[in-house]
Every structure is written in structure tokens, then in C-alpha cells.
Scaffold this motif. Structure first.
Motif, mmCIF file in Angstrom:
data_model
loop_
_atom_site.group_PDB
_atom_site.id
_atom_site.type_symbol
_atom_site.label_atom_id
_atom_site.label_comp_id
_atom_site.label_asym_id
_atom_site.label_seq_id
_atom_site.Cartn_x
_atom_site.Cartn_y
_atom_site.Cartn_z
ATOM 1 N N GLY A 99 14.335 -3.416 -8.492
ATOM 2 C CA GLY A 99 13.534 -4.023 -7.607
ATOM 3 C C GLY A 99 14.165 -4.072 -6.315
ATOM 4 O O GLY A 99 13.844 -4.591 -5.141
ATOM 5 N N GLU A 100 15.121 -3.041 -6.041
ATOM 6 C CA GLU A 100 15.966 -3.280 -4.730
ATOM 7 C C GLU A 100 15.218 -2.410 -3.823
ATOM 8 O O GLU A 100 15.584 -2.744 -2.581
ATOM 9 C CB GLU A 100 17.397 -2.372 -5.086
ATOM 10 N N LEU A 101 13.892 -1.386 -4.253
ATOM 11 C CA LEU A 101 13.369 -0.953 -3.114
ATOM 12 C C LEU A 101 12.694 -1.994 -2.329
ATOM 13 O O LEU A 101 12.203 -1.721 -1.042
ATOM 14 C CB LEU A 101 12.442 -0.077 -3.893
ATOM 15 N N LYS A 102 12.507 -3.158 -2.683
ATOM 16 C CA LYS A 102 11.441 -4.177 -2.218
ATOM 17 C C LYS A 102 12.523 -4.425 -0.913
ATOM 18 O O LYS A 102 11.777 -5.385 0.117
ATOM 19 C CB LYS A 102 11.150 -5.353 -3.145
ATOM 20 N N ALA A 103 13.664 -4.646 -1.019
ATOM 21 C CA ALA A 103 14.569 -5.012 0.022
ATOM 22 C C ALA A 103 14.555 -4.227 1.347
ATOM 23 O O ALA A 103 15.083 -4.575 2.353
ATOM 24 C CB ALA A 103 16.000 -5.353 -0.267
ATOM 25 N N ARG A 136 1.151 -3.580 4.522
ATOM 26 C CA ARG A 136 2.433 -3.812 3.872
ATOM 27 C C ARG A 136 3.289 -2.772 4.421
ATOM 28 O O ARG A 136 4.649 -3.301 4.609
ATOM 29 C CB ARG A 136 2.318 -3.697 2.301
ATOM 30 N N GLU A 169 6.693 0.548 -7.272
ATOM 31 C CA GLU A 169 7.218 -0.429 -6.501
ATOM 32 C C GLU A 169 6.772 -0.679 -5.125
ATOM 33 O O GLU A 169 6.610 -1.501 -4.624
ATOM 34 C CB GLU A 169 8.829 -0.404 -6.403
ATOM 35 N N LEU A 170 6.514 0.746 -4.313
ATOM 36 C CA LEU A 170 6.367 0.918 -3.014
ATOM 37 C C LEU A 170 4.778 1.030 -2.718
ATOM 38 O O LEU A 170 4.453 0.544 -1.515
ATOM 39 C CB LEU A 170 7.089 2.005 -2.591
ATOM 40 N N TRP A 171 4.089 1.451 -3.747
ATOM 41 C CA TRP A 171 2.794 1.734 -3.500
ATOM 42 C C TRP A 171 1.827 1.723 -4.743
ATOM 43 O O TRP A 171 1.367 2.655 -5.084
ATOM 44 C CB TRP A 171 2.733 3.205 -2.915
ATOM 45 N N SER A 185 13.428 -2.247 4.522
ATOM 46 C CA SER A 185 12.478 -2.675 5.352
ATOM 47 C C SER A 185 11.092 -1.585 5.723
ATOM 48 O O SER A 185 11.336 -0.527 5.142
ATOM 49 C CB SER A 185 13.004 -2.656 7.167
ATOM 50 N N ALA A 186 10.166 -2.215 6.045
ATOM 51 C CA ALA A 186 8.636 -1.212 6.009
ATOM 52 C C ALA A 186 8.956 -0.163 6.951
ATOM 53 O O ALA A 186 8.440 0.999 6.811
ATOM 54 C CB ALA A 186 7.557 -2.228 6.525
#
Ligand SMILES: Nc1ccn([C@@H]2O[C@H](COP(=O)(O)OP(=O)(O)OP(=O)(O)O)[C@@H](O)[C@H]2O)c(=O)n1
Length: 419
Positions: free
Chosen positions: A174-178, A294, A212-214, A180-181
């Protein structure tokens, strides 16, 4: 004691060493300085540019010089680093914190290669391999590896199994969520300019990062299309074929982004309706807006992707459209104000049509047809109607009628040629 430029212990590092060994053109030279302090660099006339890291610009060449440093992660996300850049940090200590072995080589001024982590061997064997467990300290590296895979696919590079495993662990943690866009989008945009951007997407999918990202894109794998139009069936596979066609047609990353987005609406089709996807074009526009918000996708990318999603089936059916419908389509694509937008929409529609298994070498006469109808539509101007004494709304109505007329005439002429 470092008192003059010539006394500095300097190494060429990073991408320049890698690309030089690969025989690629080197665009940027980054240097590492060992054994110097920040104050010594300033005294020598270097200009400090790094806010978070001790990075300087050379007083004459303006190349980047960074002090050798170690980094340790502190907490979640990119900002949480403890950076140590005192003169006792060694070359090897700096190289070990880097992402890939092929990026962790240094070259001394006499040409000697300093390669403690066997980057050259991996380069010769065409392998992208992480240097150490410190790889995981910056989750953005998952995207960087996917981007390098997209760039060096042409030389036969693959990702080491244990590196892919590490990337999978990062993605599933889940670290990819941290991230920045801005950082994520920058990597995506750069990946879209590479020769094989489909490899970028495939790598992200393989390690679970795409989900996670897309997730809107990831979802397309497993969603079927009617086999008569799409022998490849899977919407994800189709999207990759479209992306590959888009790469052949344009170097513009926004065209490639629109190719990736053109069928996102299919992710919303209820399973009971598969393999048909009625209304996916308009449904896709909402999905694209959500993705763009997003990932902070630039407006021109979003606009092109949304228009392609909304109108791609109309463009495919161009020959069946009434002249008034063609005009409406052209106006919705802002054909007068933004000719480049229409040209790019037509490119992606061509990529969509050819991006089907077995259709790679087909023709796509719809694109030229729409472009020619746009050209005649554009030639209708207000002047004669103003001279006739028309005013306001009446001018607009007369122009619309005239545009429909010239489009109808051109349509008849073009269809006669095509038949
Ligand atoms: N998240 C990151 C970013 C950079 N680096 C290291 O810093 C160097 C320079 O980074 P950058 O300029 O972003 O990449 P390049 O390798 O020069 O690649 P490119 O050709 O894409 O600029 C890389 O080679 C790598 O050693 C890293 O380890 N981890």
C-alpha cells in the motif's frame, strides 16, 4: 584540503555512465563529489540548488555535482529521509543507496569504472536489478524500474525475479499510495515518451502497482469484447495493442495517454451485458475525469482523452453519419479553435481501429474523410451573411446551414471516390 576545483575527488555517476556503456547518447552529466564539505563547495564557487540534498551547479559547466551521501528512511513517504553528506561518506556508501545496479556505477576522471555492485555485468546480461534492500525506501522506484524496462526493452532488458518480487511487496504493502500525484504523473508521462510504453504498463500490472495507481485501467484485463470485432477479446489486451499503434503514429505522450484511456468506460459495463458495452464512450469520460483529478493529469491530456472516449465510435462510423451529425461532432471536437485536437483524436481513432488482433495493417479512411469534411466546414465564413444584412443569431443559423451544405457536397464526392 580542497582549495581549488582540481583538488575535488569527482566521479561521473548514474544515467550517464549507464547510457555511455550502452552506447546511447548521454544528455545529462551528473557528478558525485567525495570528501568535500558543503562549505568547501560554496567556497569553490558552486551554487547550491538542492533543498533537501547537497546538490550544486558547477560554476562554469553548470553540470550537477552532488556530495556523496547516505540516506535512511524515516517514516512513510518520500519526505521522510535522513540525509548524511559529510566528507567521510564513501563512494561505495553512496552507490549502495541507489535503485538499480546499472545506475550504481561511477566513472573516475581517468576513465576507470567503479562498479562495486556489478552493474556492468547486469548491463551486459540486460538485467534491471535492485542494488540492495534500500531499494524499498523510495516506492517511486517501482515506477522508475517499469519506465527503464519500457526504455530498454528494445535492447532486450528484463527485470530480475527478486527485483520484481520486491516491487510486488512494495505495491501490495500500500506504500505507493503515499507517493505524491506529481511524482507519479512525472514518471508516467516520461514512460509514455519511451519506445515501448506498453512494457511500462505491463510491468506495473505484473507487480500489482497498476491496481494501486490506476485501478480503472487495471480492471480492463478480464473484460471481454465481441470476438467478431476483437479477436483478442480482452479489453486490456486490446488497449495494449492500441497503445502500440499509437506509438507508431505519434511521439506525443498525450496521444499515447488517450490510447490508454479510450475504453476505460468498459470497466463500468455490468457483467450481464458483456461482451457488449453500450454507452461506454460517455461513461468513460467520467472515469477519465476521475483518473485525471487523482493523478493531476494536465488539462490538454484530459481533454484529448475525454474527446476520444466520447467520440471514437462516431469516428469509426463516420461514413454513416449525416452531414449535420458530422458538423456536430466537429464542433464538439472544437475543430476550428483547436485543429490539433481534432488531428490527435483522429490519430487515436486510427490506433483504436488498427489495435485489434489481425487489423494491424488495415486502412482507416475515416480519418482523412473527417479531416476533409472539417476543412470544407472551416471555409464557411460570416462575411457574406453579414453583407446580406443578417444579424446575431441569424448569421449563426445561416452559417450552420451553409456548413451542412458544403459537408453534404463533400461527403457525396468522397463517398463516390471510396466506393
Ligand atoms: N528514486 C531514485 C532516483 C534516482 N536515483 C539515482 O540517481 C541517479 C540519477 O537519477 P535520474 O536523473 O532521475 O535518473 P537517470 O538514471 O539519470 O535516468 P534518466 O536517463 O531517466 O534521467 C540514478 O541513476 C540513480 O542512481 C535513485 O537511486 N532513486
Amino acid at each position: 584540503m580542497v582549495t581549488k576545483l582540481a583538488d575535488l575527488e569527482v566521479y561521473l555517476v548514474g544515467g550517464a555512465v549507464r547510457d555511455q556503456l550502452l552506447g546511447r547518447k548521454v544528455l545529462e552529466h551528473d557528478y558525485m563529489v567525495v570528501g568535500a564539505s558543503q562549505q568547501q563547495m560554496l567556497d569553490l564557487g558552486f551554487q547550491q540548488v538542492g533543498k533537501d540534498f547537497p546538490v550544486f551547479l558547477h560554476p562554469e559547466t553548470k553540470d550537477e555535482y552532488a556530495l556523496a551521501r547516505t540516506e535512511r528512511k524515516q517514516g512513510q513517504g518520500y519526505t521522510g529521509f535522513i540525509c548524511y553528506a559529510e566528507p567521510d561518506v564513501t563512494l561505495e556508501q553512496d552507490l549502495i543507496r541507489r535503485d538499480l545496479t546499472v545506475n550504481a556505477m561511477a566513472q573516475a576522471p581517468n576513465g576507470d569504472l567503479i562498479d562495486p555492485y556489478h552493474g556492468q555485468q547486469d548491463l551486459d546480461n540486460r538485467i534491471l536489478r535492485h542494488v540492495s534492500p534500500a531499494f524499498s525506501e523510495d516506492p517511486l522506484r517501482v515506477l522508475r524500474v517499469a519506465r527503464f524496462a519500457a526504455r530498454y526493452h528494445q535492447y532486450g532488458f528484463t527485470i530480475a525475479d527478486d527485483t520484481l518480487e520486491l516491487m510486488t511487496n512494495i505495491a501490495t504493502s500500500g506504500e505507493l499510495k503515499a507517493l505524491s500525484a506529481e511524482r507519479v504523473w512525472k514518471e508516467m508521462e516520461r514512460a509514455l515518451t519511451e519506445p515501448n510504453p506498453e512494457v511500462f504498463i505491463e510491468v506495473l500490472r505484473a507487480c500489482g502497482a497498476l491496481k494501486e495507481l490506476w485501478p480503472e485501467l487495471d480492471k480492463l484485463w478480464g473484460i471481454p469484447n465481441p470476438v467478431e470485432h476483437h479477436p483478442e477479446i480482452c479489453s486490456g489486451e486490446h488497449t495494449m495493442l492500441v497503445l502500440k499503434q499509437a506509438v507508431k503514429l505519434s511521439a506525443e505522450p498525450k496521444v499515447r495517454f488517450a490510447a490508454l484511456c479510450h475504453d476505460l468506460g468498459k470497466g463500468l459495463t455490468p457483467e450481464a451485458k458483456w461482451p457488449k458495452h453500450y454507452g461506454h464512450e460517455l461513461a468513460g469520460v467520467k472515469v477519465i475525469e476521475q483518473v485525471a483529478a487523482r493523478l493531476k493529469v494536465p488539462n490538454d491530456y484530459k481533454l484529448l482523452a475525454a474527446k476520444v472516449s466520447q467520440f471514437h465510435l462516431n469516428v469509426h462510423r463516420a461514413f454513416e453519419l449525416k452531414p449535420s451529425t458530422v458538423l456536430k461532432l466537429l464542433e464538439q471536437c472544437e475543430y476550428q479553435r483547436k485543429p490539433e485536437l481534432l488531428a490527435n483524436i483522429l490519430l487515436v481513432c486510427r490506433a483504436d481501429s488498427l489495435g485489434r488482433m489481425g487489423a494491424e495493417h488495415n486502412d482507416y479512411p475515416q480519418a482523412d474523410y473527417i479531416a476533409e469534411l472539417a476543412n470544407v466546414g472551416k471555409q464557411v465564413i460570416a462575411k457574406p451573411f453579414v453583407e446580406q444584412g443578417l444579424q446575431g443569431k441569424a448569421i449563426k443559423e445561416a452559417m450552420t446551414a451553409a456548413k451542412i451544405n458544403v459537408i453534404a457536397e463533400k461527403k457525396a464526392e468522397l463517398l463516390a471516390k471510396l466506393s
